[in-house]
Design an enzyme around this catalytic site. Structure first.
Site, PDB file in Angstrom:
ATOM      1  N   LYS A 138       7.356   3.651  12.505  1.00 18.08           N
ATOM      2  CA  LYS A 138       5.967   4.112  12.448  1.00 18.08           C
ATOM      3  C   LYS A 138       5.083   2.998  11.902  1.00 18.08           C
ATOM      4  CE  LYS A 138       6.430   9.134  12.062  1.00 18.08           C
ATOM      5  NZ  LYS A 138       6.043  10.320  11.265  1.00 18.08           N
ATOM      6  N   HIS A 141       1.000   1.434   7.536  1.00 17.33           N
ATOM      7  CA  HIS A 141      -0.450   1.562   7.381  1.00 17.33           C
ATOM      8  C   HIS A 141      -0.918   1.071   6.012  1.00 17.33           C
ATOM      9  CE1 HIS A 141       0.163   5.119   4.888  1.00 17.33           C
ATOM     10  NE2 HIS A 141       0.906   5.649   5.820  1.00 17.33           N
ATOM     11  N   HIS A 144       0.706   2.296   2.796  1.00 15.72           N
ATOM     12  CA  HIS A 144       1.968   1.645   2.414  1.00 15.72           C
ATOM     13  C   HIS A 144       1.693   0.280   1.782  1.00 15.72           C
ATOM     14  CE1 HIS A 144       3.844   4.369   5.621  1.00 15.72           C
ATOM     15  NE2 HIS A 144       4.334   4.753   4.465  1.00 15.72           N
TER      16      HIS A 144
END
Length: 541
Positions: A138, A141, A144
């Site tokens: 994933k 972003h 994170h």
């Protein structure tokens, strides 16, 4: 350090107040430098001494302040005693101040401030810090990225203070997304692309299979069946999942190295797929597990059916959920590390999740749940690279390097460097970190590359430039001369203000260690810049 002066002041106060010096040391604080006037070095808040009295019985604070000041005397350490609004102020002998502070800066080096009595007597603890925690396949972003920067700060600070710190990266490496990813790779995956750029390829596969699953029920069904195979331990499904995970971690380690971040453990939700079943059995044995009409299992934390306090811990097909795996992870870490404190660094959107996890641990009988702490942070808006929204951490690092190289090229005073790309990345990364840590962690903020890379003002770039200038002076003149300095030459207002500011460093560390807010240290460093202090003094004259 400042604590030596504090102890001397505390000893005199203890004789007057009939209180032990240790109980007074933390009430004596260094005074911040002021734009308006020359200030004392330390102050005691009389209000703090009377905080146990209730409002009706407390005497007039200012009268008490003046009476206390009258009982105190100057000595070889304190050259002047005065009063302010509710405070007794102490000015340190200027020659002693200069000699003591500079000697300790030289002798303690990178340990300056850490030997303070503010930290003495504090037990050294075992601390687990969970941070970064990206989801395999994933987007990495901005949340994170913030977790990585903030978590690394907390781990570094606790380690510097002598605690035994374990840095855990708890990867999102389990869950229904791997059903989609497994199915997607069988449909759209390429082994060569996976080996050459695993994060990028897995992300592309994940995006594509999500689109297919939305339009084709058979794809969605296959994804669900693939995840069930994973949960049941199917060899082929697990082998493919393991490959995805191993290649992703190799990439993460390489990228984290660029960021200056390391981890002691790469854990993940997958570690607890079996232990989460043990958690469900324990919840059931304690009468806490409730089955719903839909077949899911929940825990009612309110005890009265309040929907906002219902936490789902099992799907209708018996597979585990995020909360269940977090419970299993917390129990496992206590068994493994016997921690005194465990800190989770995530965005504020997960506040309720962690409140429920900690509460469930309590009602399951784990009293150590009170040692668990969630450090939430706000949302960053508008962080984009030239290619669009941030997708991967490496995109951010490449953008930093590119923009900083352009910034350096536009400044006429930039020297010719042996490795301009490495320098650009380091300076740019420091600028990004300063921007991220300078405010309240909980606050949202609008990101701006232009603001990050400003070469003037309260920015990380200017802080790095100032450090480079000072380091250049050290190289030119050497540090040996500091072992034999004339204190009389360092009594002008500029020098005294810098010394006063240096006095405060241990307090700043202490404050950040208590509330885990890096802004105290960032603000201190930005104020320590010589140009800032000189501008403060100009405002006084």
């Amino acid at each position: 350090m400042a604590c030596g002066f504090r102890r001397s002041i505390a000893c005199q106060l203890s004789r007057v107040l009939d209180l032990p010096p240790e109980s007074l040391i933390k009430s004596i604080s260094a005074v911040p430098i002021s734009r308006k006037e020359e200030v004392a070095d330390f102050q005691l808040s009389v209000d703090s001494l009377l905080e146990n009295n209730n409002d009706h019985s407390r005497p007039d604070i200012q009268l008490q302040t003046m009476r206390l000041a009258e009982k105190l005397k100057c000595d070889t350490v304190v050259s002047e005693i005065s009063t302010g609004p509710g405070t007794v102020n102490f000015k340190i002998n200027r020659e002693l101040l200069t000699k003591t502070v500079l000697q300790e800066v030289i002798e303690d080096g990178s340990k300056y401030g850490l030997k303070s009595e503010l930290f003495s007597g504090l037990p050294q603890k075992k601390i687990v810090v969970e941070f970064s925690s990206p989801n395999v396949a994933k987007k990495f972003h901005v949340g994170h990225l913030r977790s990585t920067i903030i978590g690394n700060f907390i781990a570094n600070l606790k380690e510097a203070l002598g605690h035994q710190v374990t840095r855990v990266n708890y990867l999102g490496d389990w869950g229904m997304q791997f059903g989609l990813l497994g199915t997607g790779f069988q449909l759209f995956g390429y082994e060569e692309k996976l080996q050459s750029n695993p994060l990028q390829h897995l992300f592309e596969v994940y995006v594509q299979v999500n689109k297919e699953a939305a339009d084709d029920k058979n794809v969605a069904k296959s994804a669900h069946e693939f995840f069930q195979r994973l949960e049941l331990g199917d060899t082929q499904a697990l082998a493919l999942w393991q490959k995805f995970r191993d290649l992703s971690i190799e990439e993460y380690i390489r990228i984290y190295k660029r960021l200056g971040v390391r981890f002691d453990e790469y854990s993940g939700e997958s570690f607890y797929r079996e232990k989460s079943q043990e958690v469900l059995k324990l919840l059931d044995s304690k009468g806490l597990l409730q089955k719903t009409i839909k077949g899911t299992a929940v825990v009612d934390l309110s005890g009265n059916g309040d929907p906002s306090s219902i936490c789902t811990v099992m799907r209708s097909d018996g597979t585990s959920l995020y909360a269940t795996r977090d419970l299993a992870a917390a129990i496992d870490r206590m068994d493994k590390y016997n921690f005194d404190k465990m800190i989770y660094v995530t965005d504020k959107g997960q506040k309720k999740h962690f409140q429920q996890v900690f509460q469930m641990l309590q009602i399951m009988g784990y009293d150590w749940a009170e040692r668990c702490q969630h450090v939430p942070f706000g949302v960053v808006q508008g962080m984009k690279t030239r290619r669009g929204d941030v997708t991967f951490l490496e995109d951010v690092l490449n953008e930093i390097r590119l923009r900083m190289l352009q910034n350096m090229a536009s400044i006429k005073t930039t020297r010719e460097l042996e490795n301009p790309q490495e320098t650009a990345e380091r300076v740019g990364l420091a600028a990004l970190i300063i921007q991220d840590l300078r405010g309240f962690l909980l606050s949202d903020y609008q990101f701006s590359w232009d603001r990050v890379f400003q070469s003037r003002g309260d920015t990380g770039v200017f802080l790095q430039y100032t450090h480079a200038r000072l380091h250049s002076l050290e190289e030119t003149f050497g540090c040996g001369y500091l072992n034999d300095f004339n204190t009389a030459c360092l009594q002008e207002p500029q020098s005294v203000s810098i010394l006063q500011h240096l006095l405060r460093f241990d307090e700043v560390l202490y404050r950040s260690a208590r509330d885990l807010q890096p802004r105290h240290i960032v603000s201190y460093l930005l104020t320590l810049r010589p140009d800032f202090i000189f501008s403060e003094l100009s405002a006084q004259s």
